[in-house]
Write a protein that holds these residues in place. Sequence first.
Motif, short mmCIF file in Angstrom:
data_model
loop_
_atom_site.label_atom_id
_atom_site.label_comp_id
_atom_site.label_asym_id
_atom_site.label_seq_id
_atom_site.Cartn_x
_atom_site.Cartn_y
_atom_site.Cartn_z
N LEU A 163 19.57 -49.36 60.28
CA LEU A 163 18.74 -48.90 59.16
C LEU A 163 17.33 -49.50 59.23
O LEU A 163 16.34 -48.84 58.91
CB LEU A 163 19.41 -49.28 57.84
CG LEU A 163 20.73 -48.57 57.52
CD1 LEU A 163 21.33 -49.13 56.24
CD2 LEU A 163 20.52 -47.06 57.39
N TRP A 168 14.39 -47.62 57.23
CA TRP A 168 14.97 -47.10 55.99
C TRP A 168 15.43 -48.19 55.02
O TRP A 168 15.71 -47.88 53.86
CB TRP A 168 16.16 -46.20 56.32
CG TRP A 168 15.78 -44.91 56.98
CD1 TRP A 168 14.51 -44.43 57.17
CD2 TRP A 168 16.67 -43.93 57.53
NE1 TRP A 168 14.55 -43.21 57.81
CE2 TRP A 168 15.86 -42.88 58.05
CE3 TRP A 168 18.05 -43.83 57.65
CZ2 TRP A 168 16.40 -41.75 58.66
CZ3 TRP A 168 18.59 -42.70 58.27
CH2 TRP A 168 17.77 -41.68 58.76
N ALA A 169 15.56 -49.42 55.46
CA ALA A 169 16.10 -50.46 54.58
C ALA A 169 15.43 -51.80 54.83
O ALA A 169 15.00 -52.10 55.95
CB ALA A 169 17.61 -50.59 54.77
N LEU A 192 16.20 -49.91 49.75
CA LEU A 192 15.62 -48.90 50.63
C LEU A 192 14.10 -48.97 50.65
O LEU A 192 13.46 -49.38 49.68
CB LEU A 192 16.04 -47.50 50.17
CG LEU A 192 17.55 -47.20 50.12
CD1 LEU A 192 17.78 -45.86 49.45
CD2 LEU A 192 18.14 -47.21 51.52
N GLY A 196 13.45 -44.60 53.46
CA GLY A 196 14.89 -44.62 53.24
C GLY A 196 15.28 -43.85 52.00
O GLY A 196 16.34 -43.21 51.95
N VAL A 203 21.60 -42.28 55.00
CA VAL A 203 22.00 -43.68 54.91
C VAL A 203 23.49 -43.79 54.59
O VAL A 203 24.22 -44.58 55.21
CB VAL A 203 21.16 -44.41 53.83
CG1 VAL A 203 21.72 -45.82 53.58
CG2 VAL A 203 19.70 -44.49 54.25
#
Length: 304
Positions: A163, A168-169, A192, A196, A203
């Motif tokens: 991720l 995204w995170a 996030l 994200g 996700v």
Amino acid sequence: DMAWKRVAHASMPCTSRTHVVRGSAGRNPASVTRNWDTLEVKPKAKGLDTRIELIKFYEENYSANLMHLVVYGRESLDSLQSLIESKFQDIRNIERNQISFLGQPCSNEHLQVLVRAVPIKQGHTLRIIWPITPSIHNYKECPCRYLGHLIGHEGEGSLFYILKQLGWAVSLQAGEGDWSFEFSFFSVVIELTDAGHDHVEDVIGLLFKYICLLHKSGVSKWIFDELASICETDFHYRDKSPPIYYTVSVASNMQIFPPEDWLVASSLPSKFAPSTIQKTLDELSPENIRGCRGDKHEEGALAE
């Protein structure tokens, strides 16, 4: 592909969602905080006096057989015993049974739901929870600690690593959250990024791919042994707690664990039980899921 039932709640913190679900079962309060409206206005409208109800609750439920006491001091044991007896010996024992909350707080209508909520603070938070069998019944096997260790891992090849590589995170936490002897919740909380937030379903898809990978890999003894070693090191070299927190912690442990584990509680995994861990892993299924998506940017949309 999961068919999420979307539920929108404006200006509701994500952390409150579980309490609302639990309250809907009629066995737990819907909120952990109170104010003038809930303590005075609403009770009075129902003809209730909060103080009288509180005293009634005390008279019906406070009993020495349900209490545990921990005293921390520099004085001699004889002095402490004398102090304890003078202060606590008059507490009555009316042989009350421990209060329990039977049943499950999440019925089918509460599952496979994605709640869209407006958090109090800025940011994008995705919270995924599963109602599971409480690990307190297997506290030496520590199934949730094992799974939380793997799902929350941050090294190369982990869910968070992927991720983060995708942008995204920024953080991921996994483990058992709210629990009782009758029910419990395993949660994965992901902070996030803006990107994200635009890929929430992706996700969630990666989360379940990782869980699927855990199924295929099976429960590994070497991972359990590694976790047990880490926990043992943490226990023996942890910072000294302030007395007020330490005494509260031990007194709470006395309500839950046998005497030999009052000090360690569930800190030390010691019994490798693959079937117990696998049972909890099986409960982390798409059919058993409940999600909360917190986004400050949604405030206007949800208010409409």
